[in-house]
Structures are given as C-alpha cells and as structure tokens.
Design a protein around this motif. Structure first.
Motif, PDB file in Angstrom:
ATOM      1  N   THR A 223      -6.851  -1.860  20.845  1.00 16.24           N
ATOM      2  CA  THR A 223      -6.015  -1.747  19.643  1.00 16.24           C
ATOM      3  C   THR A 223      -6.882  -1.830  18.391  1.00 16.24           C
ATOM      4  O   THR A 223      -7.993  -2.369  18.445  1.00 16.24           O
ATOM      5  CB  THR A 223      -4.936  -2.843  19.583  1.00 16.24           C
ATOM      6  OG1 THR A 223      -4.191  -2.719  18.369  1.00 16.24           O
ATOM      7  CG2 THR A 223      -5.542  -4.233  19.629  1.00 16.24           C
ATOM      8  N   THR A 224      -6.362  -1.305  17.288  1.00 14.31           N
ATOM      9  CA  THR A 224      -7.111  -1.361  16.029  1.00 14.31           C
ATOM     10  C   THR A 224      -6.617  -2.498  15.139  1.00 14.31           C
ATOM     11  O   THR A 224      -7.103  -2.642  14.014  1.00 14.31           O
ATOM     12  CB  THR A 224      -6.962  -0.040  15.261  1.00 14.31           C
ATOM     13  OG1 THR A 224      -5.576   0.185  15.020  1.00 14.31           O
ATOM     14  CG2 THR A 224      -7.546   1.126  16.028  1.00 14.31           C
ATOM     15  N   ALA A 225      -5.681  -3.296  15.624  1.00 15.52           N
ATOM     16  CA  ALA A 225      -5.105  -4.362  14.787  1.00 15.52           C
ATOM     17  C   ALA A 225      -6.217  -5.310  14.314  1.00 15.52           C
ATOM     18  O   ALA A 225      -7.079  -5.720  15.101  1.00 15.52           O
ATOM     19  CB  ALA A 225      -4.054  -5.123  15.576  1.00 15.52           C
ATOM     20  N   TYR A 226      -6.169  -5.667  13.034  1.00 20.04           N
ATOM     21  CA  TYR A 226      -7.258  -6.458  12.464  1.00 20.04           C
ATOM     22  C   TYR A 226      -7.375  -7.849  13.073  1.00 20.04           C
ATOM     23  O   TYR A 226      -8.470  -8.394  13.172  1.00 20.04           O
ATOM     24  CB  TYR A 226      -7.094  -6.565  10.940  1.00 20.04           C
ATOM     25  CG  TYR A 226      -7.348  -5.256  10.229  1.00 20.04           C
ATOM     26  CD1 TYR A 226      -8.444  -4.466  10.573  1.00 20.04           C
ATOM     27  CD2 TYR A 226      -6.499  -4.800   9.230  1.00 20.04           C
ATOM     28  CE1 TYR A 226      -8.678  -3.256   9.941  1.00 20.04           C
ATOM     29  CE2 TYR A 226      -6.725  -3.598   8.592  1.00 20.04           C
ATOM     30  CZ  TYR A 226      -7.815  -2.822   8.952  1.00 20.04           C
ATOM     31  OH  TYR A 226      -8.046  -1.629   8.326  1.00 20.04           O
TER      32      TYR A 226
ATOM     33  N   ASP B 249     -12.301   4.710  20.100  1.00 21.76           N
ATOM     34  CA  ASP B 249     -12.482   4.692  18.649  1.00 21.76           C
ATOM     35  C   ASP B 249     -12.807   6.084  18.102  1.00 21.76           C
ATOM     36  O   ASP B 249     -13.530   6.857  18.744  1.00 21.76           O
ATOM     37  CB  ASP B 249     -13.626   3.727  18.312  1.00 21.76           C
ATOM     38  CG  ASP B 249     -13.896   3.679  16.837  1.00 21.76           C
ATOM     39  OD1 ASP B 249     -13.032   3.179  16.102  1.00 21.76           O
ATOM     40  OD2 ASP B 249     -14.959   4.177  16.406  1.00 21.76           O
TER      41      ASP B 249
ATOM     42  N   SER C   5     -12.261  -2.065  12.658  1.00 22.97           N
ATOM     43  CA  SER C   5     -11.610  -1.520  13.867  1.00 22.97           C
ATOM     44  C   SER C   5     -11.884  -0.039  14.090  1.00 22.97           C
ATOM     45  O   SER C   5     -11.825   0.732  13.148  1.00 22.97           O
ATOM     46  CB  SER C   5     -10.106  -1.712  13.762  1.00 22.97           C
ATOM     47  OG  SER C   5      -9.810  -3.071  13.663  1.00 22.97           O
TER      48      SER C   5
ATOM     49  N   TRP D   5       8.014  -3.057   8.313  1.00 26.05           N
ATOM     50  CA  TRP D   5       6.756  -2.355   8.526  1.00 26.05           C
ATOM     51  C   TRP D   5       6.690  -1.705   9.915  1.00 26.05           C
ATOM     52  O   TRP D   5       6.206  -0.588  10.069  1.00 26.05           O
ATOM     53  CB  TRP D   5       5.583  -3.318   8.317  1.00 26.05           C
ATOM     54  CG  TRP D   5       4.252  -2.702   8.620  1.00 26.05           C
ATOM     55  CD1 TRP D   5       3.409  -3.032   9.635  1.00 26.05           C
ATOM     56  CD2 TRP D   5       3.597  -1.614   7.916  1.00 26.05           C
ATOM     57  NE1 TRP D   5       2.283  -2.239   9.599  1.00 26.05           N
ATOM     58  CE2 TRP D   5       2.369  -1.359   8.553  1.00 26.05           C
ATOM     59  CE3 TRP D   5       3.945  -0.852   6.800  1.00 26.05           C
ATOM     60  CZ2 TRP D   5       1.492  -0.376   8.128  1.00 26.05           C
ATOM     61  CZ3 TRP D   5       3.053   0.130   6.382  1.00 26.05           C
ATOM     62  CH2 TRP D   5       1.856   0.364   7.039  1.00 26.05           C
TER      63      TRP D   5
ATOM     64  N   VAL E  21       5.897   2.040  10.841  1.00 22.28           N
ATOM     65  CA  VAL E  21       4.778   2.406  11.732  1.00 22.28           C
ATOM     66  C   VAL E  21       5.265   3.363  12.826  1.00 22.28           C
ATOM     67  O   VAL E  21       4.580   4.323  13.185  1.00 22.28           O
ATOM     68  CB  VAL E  21       4.157   1.122  12.344  1.00 22.28           C
ATOM     69  CG1 VAL E  21       3.277   1.443  13.545  1.00 22.28           C
ATOM     70  CG2 VAL E  21       3.336   0.387  11.295  1.00 22.28           C
TER      71      VAL E  21
ATOM     72  N   ARG F 249       6.385   6.889  11.088  1.00 20.54           N
ATOM     73  CA  ARG F 249       5.340   7.747  10.521  1.00 20.54           C
ATOM     74  C   ARG F 249       4.674   8.625  11.586  1.00 20.54           C
ATOM     75  O   ARG F 249       3.988   9.573  11.269  1.00 20.54           O
ATOM     76  CB  ARG F 249       4.297   6.905   9.785  1.00 20.54           C
ATOM     77  CG  ARG F 249       3.388   6.113  10.689  1.00 20.54           C
ATOM     78  CD  ARG F 249       2.448   5.221   9.906  1.00 20.54           C
ATOM     79  NE  ARG F 249       1.604   4.463  10.817  1.00 20.54           N
ATOM     80  CZ  ARG F 249       0.741   3.550  10.447  1.00 20.54           C
ATOM     81  NH1 ARG F 249       0.598   3.248   9.168  1.00 20.54           N
ATOM     82  NH2 ARG F 249      -0.002   2.914  11.335  1.00 20.54           N
TER      83      ARG F 249
ATOM     84  N   TRP G 272      -5.902  -0.032   3.194  1.00 21.48           N
ATOM     85  CA  TRP G 272      -7.030   0.013   4.134  1.00 21.48           C
ATOM     86  C   TRP G 272      -8.008  -1.103   3.803  1.00 21.48           C
ATOM     87  O   TRP G 272      -8.268  -1.373   2.634  1.00 21.48           O
ATOM     88  CB  TRP G 272      -7.776   1.345   4.005  1.00 21.48           C
ATOM     89  CG  TRP G 272      -7.041   2.521   4.558  1.00 21.48           C
ATOM     90  CD1 TRP G 272      -6.164   3.320   3.881  1.00 21.48           C
ATOM     91  CD2 TRP G 272      -7.111   3.044   5.883  1.00 21.48           C
ATOM     92  NE1 TRP G 272      -5.685   4.299   4.710  1.00 21.48           N
ATOM     93  CE2 TRP G 272      -6.262   4.154   5.941  1.00 21.48           C
ATOM     94  CE3 TRP G 272      -7.823   2.679   7.015  1.00 21.48           C
ATOM     95  CZ2 TRP G 272      -6.086   4.904   7.101  1.00 21.48           C
ATOM     96  CZ3 TRP G 272      -7.660   3.427   8.169  1.00 21.48           C
ATOM     97  CH2 TRP G 272      -6.793   4.526   8.218  1.00 21.48           C
TER      98      TRP G 272
ATOM     99  N   ASP H  39     -13.314   0.051   6.474  1.00 24.46           N
ATOM    100  CA  ASP H  39     -12.853   1.116   7.375  1.00 24.46           C
ATOM    101  C   ASP H  39     -12.962   2.503   6.754  1.00 24.46           C
ATOM    102  O   ASP H  39     -12.710   3.495   7.428  1.00 24.46           O
ATOM    103  CB  ASP H  39     -11.366   0.891   7.732  1.00 24.46           C
ATOM    104  CG  ASP H  39     -11.205  -0.065   8.887  1.00 24.46           C
ATOM    105  OD1 ASP H  39     -12.129  -0.140   9.717  1.00 24.46           O
ATOM    106  OD2 ASP H  39     -10.164  -0.723   8.958  1.00 24.46           O
TER     107      ASP H  39
ATOM    108  N   MET I  68      -4.576  12.231  11.684  1.00 27.46           N
ATOM    109  CA  MET I  68      -3.634  11.095  11.686  1.00 27.46           C
ATOM    110  C   MET I  68      -2.320  11.550  11.068  1.00 27.46           C
ATOM    111  O   MET I  68      -2.254  12.575  10.380  1.00 27.46           O
ATOM    112  CB  MET I  68      -4.206   9.936  10.859  1.00 27.46           C
ATOM    113  CG  MET I  68      -5.358   9.219  11.534  1.00 27.46           C
ATOM    114  SD  MET I  68      -5.946   7.831  10.534  1.00 27.46           S
ATOM    115  CE  MET I  68      -4.872   6.526  11.102  1.00 27.46           C
ATOM    116  N   PHE I  69      -1.276  10.739  11.286  1.00 25.89           N
ATOM    117  CA  PHE I  69       0.059  11.065  10.743  1.00 25.89           C
ATOM    118  C   PHE I  69      -0.055  11.512   9.288  1.00 25.89           C
ATOM    119  O   PHE I  69      -0.778  10.921   8.499  1.00 25.89           O
ATOM    120  CB  PHE I  69       0.990   9.858  10.873  1.00 25.89           C
ATOM    121  CG  PHE I  69       0.266   8.557  10.800  1.00 25.89           C
ATOM    122  CD1 PHE I  69      -0.118   7.909  11.950  1.00 25.89           C
ATOM    123  CD2 PHE I  69      -0.068   8.013   9.577  1.00 25.89           C
ATOM    124  CE1 PHE I  69      -0.826   6.711  11.882  1.00 25.89           C
ATOM    125  CE2 PHE I  69      -0.769   6.822   9.509  1.00 25.89           C
ATOM    126  CZ  PHE I  69      -1.154   6.172  10.659  1.00 25.89           C
TER     127      PHE I  69
END
Lengths: 531, 313
Positions: free
Chosen positions: A49-52, A123, A164, A406, A410, A413, A431, A435, A453-454
C-alpha cells in the motif's frame, strides 16, 4: 476543604491500596516514547500500500539500500559502496558488513534482489526502473549487480525514494510473497523491531529498539546517515480525536503528536510544556485535479481558465490560516528542491478573472456543471473545495460541489462514469512534497491516458518529456527537461499546484528531543528524558 | 415460562436474518470502496482493481452474500479487510472495554437516578423537585462530547486527578482500570441519569396517589418504609423498562464516549470499520449488537414477573 483537595486525597487513598501496586506494564519500566500518529496502523506491508502510516511503519522496522539526506541527495544506507560502469549500464552494489535481520540471520544480496523485484512490481518508479532492467544478479553474499538495457537516469533516485512506496529491504522468504498479496512475516532489519504480539489495531502499535542494528558512522541527515535508536520502546497510540490527543499531550500522558490540526496549534503554542517542531522543511503541496474524460474539463481551454482563475493564497489562508505554516510557491517540483523553477507560470495562479472568462468564452463553455468533490472529514482538506468553487464561479463556471467523507471520495475518484452518474469532474488533495520532486515521481503528471492516475490526462508530448527526463543522467539537462514538463503541464492542465504547507510535530518540551529533519516522521536519534 | 423463553429465542432467528441481509445490502449499495481505501492515495486504477478481486468484491452480489452467510452459519465471521485478523479476534479484543464502560455507566446512572427520582416525587413541587427536573433537562440537552471535554478539562487538565484518555484492562490492575473509567462513565451516565430520574419521579408520583399508600400511612408506617417498600416496588416496572432500554441504547451511546476518551471498544471499532468500509467487521458488529438488543429486551420482559406477580408468561 476544596473539591480538588478532596479528589486528590481520594485519588491518593486509592493509589495506596494494594491493588494499585499491581505490576506496571512493560512500557512504564523502560524509556518509552508514546506517540499519536496521523492515523492508526492497520496494514503492515509498506510495499503493498502507499498509505503514509504504513510508510512510517516501514521506516521503523525496515532499512533501505539508499536514503535521501537533508539536501535531497541520495546517499548509501545499507549499501557500503557502489560502482557505475562507464556506459552507465551496470550498477554494482556492495552491502555493509554486519547487517542482520531481526531474527539474527545476515542480510544477503539475494534478499535485496528479491526485495527490489517485489517493490518493482508495485511502485510506479519501481515499475519504470524494471522496464529498463535487463537483470539483477548476485555476485556474492554481499554484492549484487543491476544491469540495464539502456541508460536510465533515476536508478539511485528510485532506490533512495523517500516516500511511498519506499523500497524497503526484506528477507528473501518474505520478499518472494506475491506482490499482489500482503506479507505475513514482518522480519526487518531496521533500527526498531515491530512487536506483532503487542499490536492491537485501533489501540496501539509497539516497536522496541533493535539491539543488533549497526548504524552508519556518518551523522544522521534526513533519512540517511547513522540511525541510532536512543529509546527502548516506541508506542503509537491510536487516538482518533484530535482534541483528546492534544489534551493528552497537555496532561503529559503522551509525548508526541505527529499531525496536530492547525486550528489547535495556538493552544499548543501557549503551553510552556509543549514544543512545536518543524521536521519536514519541504512540507506538502495542495493540488487540484481535473478529470479529462468528461466535459467541461475535456477541453484544454476550460482547464486553463481554471488555472488562470485560481490563486494559491486564498486556498492556503482558508485551510492553514497561520502564515508561519504555509508558503505560496509556483514551482511544481517544490520550492527548495533542485528542480525548483517558475518556468511557464507567468500570469498563472494570480486570479485573473477577466482572462479566465475570456478563455471560457473561447472554449465555448455552455454552462455544463462542474461536479467538484469535497472531502469533509480531513481537516487539512475540508476548506479547499469551497475556495475552489468560489473562484470557479467568479470565472463563470457552474459548480456543483458535493460533500462526502474522504474514503467515499477515494472510491469515487477511480470511477470514469459520467459526473451525474457517480463520476466526477474535479477534487482537491494534498501531496507530501517528497512524493513529487521530479516528473517521474509526480503521479499526476502521468499523461498516459487510461494508464494515468485518476483524472486520466492524455498527452503524448508530456509522456515523451517524462521519458526523456528518466533517461537523462546529466543534472543540468534533467532540470531543463523538468522545466519543460512544468510548462507543458500548465499548458495542458494536468492538475494545479496550490502552494506548500507545513505540519509541525507537537512534543513535550525538554522531554522529547532530537527529532530528525526528514520528509517522513522517523524515531531514530530521538531522546526522551524521564517518563 | 420456558416455552416463552424458547419462543422469544426462536423469534430472534428471522430478526437476525433480516438484519444480516439488510446490513449486507446497505454496505454494498452505499458509496465507498474498501479496495480504494486499502490501496492508498497513490494507487492507480489497476492496483485498486487487483485488490478488489483479491477481496472477492468483484464477484456478483449474490455470490458474495452466499459465501458470507455460509461462513456465518458455521460461526465464522470472516477476516477483516484491513487488520489481517479474524473479525472474531477483533471483537474479542474490543468487547471488554465496552462491557466495562456500559456496566459502570448503568450502575452509576441507577445509583444516582433512582434515589433522585424518588426524592423528587416525595418532595413534589419543592425546590428539590425543580432542581432534579432542571438537571434532567440539562442532561438531555447537552451533547455527550461537550460533557466529556468539560470533565476532561476540569478533572484531568486543571486538577490532574484523573487521566485524560485511554483504557487499562482489569488484568493490569484494579485502580488503573477504574481510574480510566470514572470520567467516561460519568460522561455517558448524565443522559441516563436524566432519563431514569424523570421516569422514576413520574412513576413514584403516580403510585403515591394510590389508596394503598394512604392505607400504609394510616397504618403508621414511616415515610421511608412507605416509599421504599410500597411506592418504589409498585413503580418498578416502568423504571426497569427504561433502564433496559437504556442498556440497549448504550450500545450506540458508547461510540462518542469511546472516541472522546480513546477507549478501544466496540464503538470505536464500528466507527473505524465504517470509515474504512471494512465490510466483514461492520456486518459482524451490527449482528452482535442486534443479538445484544434482543437479549436485553428478553431479560426486561422476564424481570417483570419478579417485580409484579400478576404478570405471567
């Protein structure tokens, strides 16, 4: 007798009961930092996952081959030395002596190769690196080689990527987990060790000092240099209510809040036992994202009209408020970074409403509503959408602002449906600066149509420029290409950067010291006095 | 009596079945995609799609329901989308704080509210009565989080006699356990004290006008005996009913209190699961709440037979 005296006496009496002397938890017996992070840790795989929050967990438990220092230079971390062949095609890396996993086994080349491959499957920068990679081979237990098909200018930047997904190293047995599945073995080699048995999602996450970690000899700088765990234990407590977290800090029940909301900073500033630490000088960048697939933002002139109608100050004032914690900055790749430039920004982001109106007229805008998604539950985002709506309306756009939490945003989007059938036209986000430091890292610049990306921008020229940037090894030429990317981005309107903002960490003054200046909150070199 | 209990327990099965279907559909039909949440902010559409398939969310709705219901009938609540833990394990971890908070709240509320209500009825139209009723109005009107922050400010920050937040399990020592429950229980109890005190006052007041109360006084019994033995006993059915409803309502009421005081209970788990769209956890917790609600109501019905011999099932 006053009520407080009575209560204190009652509390003291209760403390004197034998039960009160029950064995205290391990945490109380050691030098423990109690921290409240921006989110609870629910997922444990920083590659998946890219979650911080998971990235931050990665920095506790794992180590990296390379890291970025305070000046944004990539420096060896687990790597002792590396060589680049004359034709820029072969990179040979040698690991430091004495690197071990938390289970005591030595870190080997095979482990690192497997880790790079898994990260390279997930990634975006890793995937790009893998497209240039011919082979990754182990020379011996401590040396391995990355052979490229053709020169690629971002090899070290990729391996030293600070945010991430960070290419964290894992034992081969773990790194061989299918990249589409989460790992279940959390053995790392970082300065702290994750305590799986004490992990209670929604309550706390615990790390203890890794006694076998061998820090580099150089002083720490950014995410690089000597990572020395100076406390025995770090507890991340899940306190979702900001006011409660602030109250707990004021009452010295916790030591550290990663992201106190800006509207509570005055309360914290006033307290003489609290210090606010600006640990991330690069900060964060607000961004407005267009959806290119539906009217009216499928029209380049309408997108440019919005860029012309916006200004950064209005957004930053509405959300952050305190000018100490924000900065207007027209440089897409962050003010203070090597690629900082104002190229292509003349006359933009200055709220030239008449110019915006003229552009809309030229575009033949017919009043099609702009479905603008507003996130209402993240304080650092909530006020962005109303400002955007107001500025767009002033320019003559018909805005339909829709509020949601949110997570709904998410989910929504990712949908390409028509805006009036569950899709969208625009939203705002933020951001972490680390990143978006170059045209390959910055995800919103990807203009590969369906692969983007979206928002799905679609521009061949932009993709060519980004590709040229990634192949370029000369720093000066890279900068010129980055400027060309910025110019192109503003011309076609991939997204709009709306200024930088900064998030201080709040700590107990005189108790917690040595917080590293870095693009992510890390706990090495932090000291704690007393309890 | 046993037949009544059996009938009531059997009746819970269709109720739970309907709750299960309703919750399952509601979660799937409301906006929000767990896969997008899990993937993180920087994920692309392909990554989100891969996660969706992995979680089984790409399958038709009916297939998803059959799989979930099949597991449920075997006592398997499934695995949380996020925590890499079974839902049963998560609930087990979180149930103690919620039970402790609910128990202390209701005990505190009953111990304070019933005497207050009785006194208010006995001193009908006096300043005590007006004071109790005024407090009740205030208790109903002030939101739980305001009371919570106020108590924290006074007792934890200004006076420093109680902790701001957190929970200690009873196994970690009795005082640390109690110490962290005082403020949350007091916060949550305010509204129940208001509710129970009002009902107690009204019920006792009604009974005090009955002939048998006059007879009791005529027999020379003291006010205390008349109140406790004759008035309160006969006023007990509505009071117990409202206490029972209070227990059931507590299940939802703990959510805010657990957030304000950072108590890792089922309320917090529910909020976290809803925000993260963790379908298996939400489904299990709501089913559990439904079971608790049904059982509490059954216990209330059974308690009537103890309080009023005329009631028979």
């Amino acid at each position: 007798m006053k009520l407080d005296t009575l209560l204190k006496l009652a509390a003291a009496a209760a403390m004197a009961t034998p039960l009160a002397f029950a064995a205290p938890p391990a945490a109380a017996q050691s030098n423990t930092v109690r921290a409240v992070m921006h989110s609870d840790l629910k997922i444990l795989d920083p590659i998946w996952t890219t979650a911080y929050i998971v990235r931050n967990h990665g920095y506790m438990n794992y180590d990296t081959l390379f890291s970025m220092d305070e000046k944004l230079n990539v420096k060896p971390q687990m790597v002792e030395k590396f060589e680049i062949s004359g034709n820029n095609l072969t990179y040979t890396f040698t690991l430091r002596d004495g690197l071990t996993w938390h289970d005591g086994k030595p870190v080997t080349s095979e482990d690192c190769i497997a880790s790079i491959k898994r990260w390279g499957a997930r990634d975006s920068m890793g995937q790009k690196l893998m497209t240039f990679t011919q082979e990754l081979v182990a020379v011996d237990a401590k040396t391995f080689r990355l052979v490229l098909k053709e020169p690629y200018g971002l090899v070290l930047q990729s391996l030293g990527k600070p945010s991430s997904n960070v290419p964290f190293m894992m034992p081969k047995r773990v790194a061989e987990t299918n990249p589409m599945e989460q790992i279940s073995d959390f053995t790392g080699s970082g300065p702290f060790m994750f305590k799986r048995d004490e992990w209670k999602p929604g309550e706390k996450t615990v790390y203890v000092r890794n006694p076998n970690y061998k820090p580099r000899n150089e002083p720490a700088s950014g995410l690089s240099g000597g990572k020395v765990a100076k406390v025995d234990r770090v507890e991340w407590l899940a306190i979702p209510d900001h006011q409660t977290a602030v109250n707990a800090l004021l009452a010295s029940e916790i030591d550290y809040i990663e992201a106190p909301p800006h509207d509570l900073l005055p309360v914290l500033k006033k307290d003489r036992n609290v210090a606010l630490v600006d640990y991330n000088p690069l900060g964060n960048q607000y961004t407005f994202r267009f959806n290119w697939t539906h009217p009216p933002f499928n029209n380049e002139k309408v997108r440019r009209a919005v860029i012309t109608a916006f200004n950064q100050e209005d957004f930053l004032k509405a959300v952050i408020g305190d000018a100490d914690y924000y900065k207007t900055c027209k440089a897409m790749f962050i003010c203070g970074s090597p690629l900082e430039s104002n190229k292509g920004m003349d006359g933009l982001l200055e709220s030239k409403v008449d110019n915006a109106k003229a552009l809309l007229k030229e575009a033949g805008y017919d009043g099609t509503p702009v479905v603008l998604m507003q996130s209402t539950d993240l304080i650092v985002l909530t006020n962005l959408a109303p400002v955007a709506a107001d500025l767009m309306r002033k320019a003559g756009l018909n805005v339909d602002m829709q509020s949601m939490d949110w997570q709904t945003l998410v989910s929504r989007r990712t949908k390409k449906d028509l805006p009036n059938a569950g899709g969208w036209n625009a939203f705002l986000t933020s951001w972490v600066a680390a990143d978006i430091l170059n045209p390959v890292m910055a995800g919103f610049l990807n203009s590969g149509c369906d692969k983007a990306m979206f928002g799905w921008p679609c521009d061949e020229q932009m993709e060519k420029l980004r590709d040229q940037f990634s192949r370029e090894t000369d720093a000066a030429k890279q900068k010129a290409l980055a400027e060309a990317v910025q110019e192109r981005a503003m011309q076609i309107g991939t997204h709009i950067h709306l200024g930088q903002w900064y998030q201080p960490i709040a700590v107990r003054k005189g108790v917690i010291e040595g917080i590293p200046t870095a693009p992510a909150p890390v706990f090495w070199n932090i000291t704690k006095k007393g309890n | 009596m046993l037949a009544f209990i059996a009938r009531r327990l059997l009746a819970t099965i269709p109720v739970l079945g309907m709750v299960a279907v309703f919750v399952f559909l509601l979660l799937r039909l409301t906006p929000g995609d767990p896969a997008a949440v899990i993937a993180g902010d920087n994920a692309n559409s392909q990554q989100v799609e891969e996660i969706r398939e992995k979680l089984g969310l790409a399958q038709p709705l009916l297939t998803q329901f059959v799989i979930w219901a099949g597991k449920l009938l075997q006592g398997d609540f499934g695995e949380s989308f996020f925590f890499k833990k079974t839902v049963a394990e998560l609930i087990t971890q979180r149930i103690e704080p919620t039970l402790a908070l609910s128990f202390f709240t209701i005990v505190l509320a009953v111990l304070i509210a019933v005497p207050l209500g009785v006194i208010a009825a006995y001193k009908h139209d006096s300043w005590i009565d007006r004071g109790v009723m005024g407090f009740s109005v205030l208790g109903f009107s002030v939101p739980v989080f305001v009371i919570g922050y106020l108590l924290i400010y006074v007792f934890a920050i200004e006076w420093g006699v109680l902790p701001v937040q957190g929970y200690r399990r009873i196994a970690e020592g009795f005082w640390p356990f109690i110490e962290r429950l005082i403020l949350p229980s007091a916060t949550l109890a305010v509204i129940y004290i208001a509710l129970i005190a009002r009902i107690t006052r009204a019920s006792v007041l009604e009974v005090l006008g009955e002939d048998y109360i006059r007879t009791a006084h005529a027999k020379g019994l003291t006010d205390r005996v008349v109140l406790m033995r004759h008035a309160l006993r006969n006023a007990a059915v509505p009071i117990v009913t409202v206490i029972g409803i209070g227990i059931a309502l507590l299940i939802g009421g703990v959510v805010v209190t657990e957030s304000v005081y950072n108590i890792p209970g089922l309320g917090r788990l529910t909020v976290d699961a809803v925000l993260a769209r963790d379908f298996p956890t939400i489904q299990a917790v709501i089913l559990l709440f439904s079971v608790a609600y049904v059982l509490v109501n059954l216990l209330i019905d059974l308690s009537y037979t103890l309080l009023d011999p005329r009631i028979r099932y």
